[in-house]
Design a protein around this motif. Structure first.
Motif, PDB file in Angstrom:
ATOM      1  N   THR B  56       4.972  -0.276   4.592  1.00  0.00           N
ATOM      2  CA  THR B  56       4.975  -0.138   3.127  1.00  0.00           C
ATOM      3  C   THR B  56       4.417  -1.393   2.468  1.00  0.00           C
ATOM      4  OG1 THR B  56       7.139  -1.157   2.872  1.00  0.00           O
ATOM      5  CG2 THR B  56       7.098   1.226   3.250  1.00  0.00           C
ATOM      6  N   PRO B  57       4.089  -1.294   1.182  1.00  0.00           N
ATOM      7  CA  PRO B  57       3.823  -2.519   0.426  1.00  0.00           C
ATOM      8  C   PRO B  57       5.048  -3.445   0.464  1.00  0.00           C
ATOM      9  CG  PRO B  57       3.130  -0.585  -0.827  1.00  0.00           C
ATOM     10  CD  PRO B  57       3.894  -0.080   0.371  1.00  0.00           C
ATOM     11  N   ALA B  59       7.690  -4.881  -0.979  1.00  0.00           N
ATOM     12  CA  ALA B  59       8.525  -4.740  -2.174  1.00  0.00           C
ATOM     13  C   ALA B  59       9.834  -4.063  -1.787  1.00  0.00           C
ATOM     14  CB  ALA B  59       7.796  -3.920  -3.223  1.00  0.00           C
ATOM     15  N   GLY B  62      11.142  -1.295  -3.980  1.00  0.00           N
ATOM     16  CA  GLY B  62      10.278  -0.145  -3.733  1.00  0.00           C
ATOM     17  C   GLY B  62      10.657   0.579  -2.450  1.00  0.00           C
TER      18      GLY B  62
END
Lengths: 373, 324
Positions: B56-57, B59, B62
């Motif tokens: 994932t990014p 974050a 997130g």
């Protein structure tokens, strides 16, 4: 060439039905049927009545704090019209009741909720809506995740999430948009830019010229729309919805609208907002322009209006009755829904309604041993 | 039966559960191609594909927030937060959304997810890579908190966590990751959430701990005279706590030392000591003692062993409780 243009774009603004109820003949052609427009107008009117009655319920002590939706009905309904009830997900904040009712949330649920009862968030089976979300911006991540799951499960389902202009200042908005862009999930971000985040005007919220351009940073197609224009909201959402279904990922829609009421019943907007600004926006009321449109087409008149207002009152009266007649919830509900299966220490708290230990099980505390000594 | 360390055991559990149930997904920072910074998810992306093992990014909110959405819509996400020090940005999503969703919707919307988080100190890691925040998440409602200390328990508890209908934080003591191997069955088995384990039975004093300090306690026990009989309990689950096991033990021994890495103030030791004084009041022969991290910042690694409750401090506390 040491300096070249690395990226260049522009933000479109979409408007189909103007303030005077005049439809753009090209964009508006065959966009919505007369029946759809009339039904939308009727639903808007019912929701406006609902909103006014909710205000009165709070003022008369029959309900707690309530955030009025007044003025933002077209943004909610226009977008929700492009989505499929029971198939697409709606992930709301709290100023798009009209969209939720269209997608199957019982109208009394929202009143039940603001009357302080969690059963208002007990979404019925088959209704694809998450509960109202009071903290700002945190739910957009859930929308991205819900859309992601739909993609994983290869379901034909698009997720629409609603939030305000203030929410775009929250970190979670940026994470939600970034994840959605990277993962190319079928999610539509609908920013209801109503100019005010409680008392903070949009100029103090961001230095961006538009909210729409914030999505550019995440590689998300984006557009600014007249949020008080049912047709434009429908068109923009329909285009986004089509793209999402084709696997072309998320879209951001900035709906430029206005909060005609206070932030909530606990707020007094006259402390920070000029009456002249409010009056200017009253002229842009989505209901007024839609009625003008219907009248111009010969589909509406005063008689129909009177009948509709009477119908709206009757519907809302019935909804209020349902909400107010709900028996008080069982106090055990506060324990029973904490986990699927209640842990032992919580069960004791529930069964005794005590957090103290004395008097509960003297043997265990060793008091039995004292008696024996 | 294979001999596996903690990293390998968790990897095996993830692989087996992904094989068994296609709703299970692994997501987080560097968990895919790189197999996680501790290699706990090594090989999973190659085996199950980029859709189910997702880089994932960067974050944390997130990762947790989208995991909540995934869980709401039918998936069983197993997000990884790279170090416990990075849980901060995800705190809001865990506590105010994952933990509350079932209750606030009266059961209509639920969030079955398992957050894996390496925890604790002792590996000479960078700043904010060595904390022990289990009490924070135990204080909040609607979240189960587990911390296995052995490869066997880790596999069984992870399978139980992924199959649990509620959110679970699965803390992995990084000091134990590669410290030793033990037999971990290939078979499908679970270790029930909420059950402590009595590692050694004893009559004189109860030592209660969890995570990496289990091994510090064992080392302390080795240094005690042979005639001292210690009951050592590994809590394994921090919340919901196995009160019966600890109460039964302390009613028997009358003495108790609680050991944890986290700072003392408002740590889980405070909660356990309170339960014991409520339920074992007239059985107690000595004040319950806590051997914990100090109420300071977890120091950078030159001083971390002074902060951590190492075997000598545990041994001393046991001796003092016995001498009281």
């Amino acid at each position: 060439m040491p300096r070249t243009v690395a990226y260049k774009t522009q933000i479109q603004h979409l408007s189909v039905l103007d303030e005077n109820g005049k439809l753009d003949s090209k964009l508006g052609k065959d966009l919505l049927s007369d029946e759809q427009v009339q039904q939308s107008y009727e639903h808007m009117t019912v929701c406006r009545q609902y909103d006014e009655v909710a205000f009165k319920l709070q003022r008369s002590g029959r309900m707690g704090t309530f955030p009025q939706n007044k003025g933002q009905e077209a943004a909610a309904i226009g977008s929700a019209l492009a989505a499929r009830k029971g198939q697409d997900w709606l992930v709301p904040a709290y100023r798009e009741n009209a969209a939720l009712f269209m997608h199957g949330l019982p109208m009394h649920s929202v009143l039940t909720y603001w009357m302080g009862d969690e059963r208002g968030s007990q979404i019925p089976e088959g209704v694809k809506i998450t509960p109202l979300s009071v903290p700002i911006g945190t739910h957009m991540l859930h929308a991205t995740g819900i859309a992601w799951a739909a993609k994983m499960r290869k379901e034909d389902s698009v997720t629409l999430t609603y939030f305000g202009d203030g929410a775009t200042s929250e970190g979670d908005f940026h994470e939600a948009a970034n994840f959605a862009g990277v993962l190319q999930v079928p999610c539509i971000f609908i920013c209801q830019n109503n100019s005010w985040a409680i008392s903070v005007p949009r100029e103090k919220q961001t230095a961006s010229e538009t909210f729409a351009q914030k999505a550019l940073a995440y590689g998300i197609p984006t557009i600014q729309v007249d949020g008080n224009d049912l047709f434009a909201m429908y068109l923009a959402t329909k285009e986004a919805h089509d793209r999402a279904r084709k696997g072309e990922g998320p879209t951001f829609i900035e709906a430029v609208t206005y909060r005609l009421a206070d932030h909530t019943t606990a707020d007094d907007a006259s402390r920070y907002r000029d009456t002249s600004e409010l009056d200017a926006w009253k002229a842009k009321d989505p209901l007024i322009r839609l009625r003008k449109y219907l009248e111009n087409k010969g589909l509406w008149d005063d008689e129909k209006q009177e009948a509709l207002e009477a119908k709206a009152k009757a519907i809302v009266q019935e909804v209020v009755k349902t909400a107010e007649e709900m028996p008080k919830p069982d106090v055990t509900d506060i324990f029973d829904y904490t986990f699927a299966e209640i842990p032992e220490s919580l069960r004791v708290q529930r069964d005794t309604m005590r957090t103290t230990s004395l008097g509960q099980n003297p043997d265990q505390a060793g008091l039995g041993a004292r008696a024996a000594r | 039966m294979a001999e596996l360390n903690l990293v390998q055991s968790i990897n095996l559990a993830l692989a087996q559960e992904m094989e068994r149930d296609d709703r299970v997904m692994v997501l987080g920072e560097d968990v895919g191609l790189n197999g996680g910074v501790f290699r706990v998810t090594d090989g999973l992306q190659k085996r199950f594909g980029e859709d189910r093992v997702v880089d994932t990014p960067l974050a944390e909110s997130g990762i947790l927030g989208t995991s909540i959405g995934l869980a709401i819509n039918g998936m069983l996400p197993v997000p990884e937060i790279q170090f416990e020090g990075f849980l901060g940005p995800a705190y809001d999503q865990i506590v105010h959304h994952a933990g509350r969703m079932r209750n606030r919707t009266r059961g209509a919307v639920t969030v079955p997810l398992t957050v894996r988080v390496p925890v604790g100190g002792g590996i000479h890691a960078p700043e904010l890579h060595s904390d022990s925040p289990e009490a924070i998440y135990s204080h909040h409602v609607g979240i189960k908190v587990v911390m296995p200390s052995t490869p066997y328990d880790a596999k069984g508890l992870l399978l139980a966590a992924i199959r649990d209908p509620d959110p679970v934080i699965f803390f992995e003591p990084k000091r134990v990751y590669r410290s030793y191997k033990e037999h971990v069955p290939e078979d499908d088995y679970t270790v029930e959430i909420g059950e402590a384990k009595v590692l050694s039975e004893g009559e004189d004093v109860t030592v209660i701990t969890w995570g990496a300090t289990v091994f510090q306690a064992l080392a302390a026990l080795d240094e005690l005279p042979e005639d001292v009989s210690v009951e050592l309990i590994d809590m394994r689950t921090i919340y919901p706590m196995d009160e019966d096991t600890i109460v039964e033990s302390v009613q028997k021994t009358g003495r108790c030392v609680i050991v944890h890495e986290a700072a003392r103030t408002a740590g889980m030791g405070a909660e356990i000591a309170t339960i014991l004084q409520e339920k074992c009041f007239l059985h107690l022969e000595a004040p319950v003692q806590r051997v914990t991290g100090f109420d300071t910042v977890m120091p950078y690694y030159k001083l971390e062993n002074h902060y951590l409750p190492e075997a000598p401090r545990i041994k001393e506390a046991i001796e003092q409780v016995l001498a009281y």
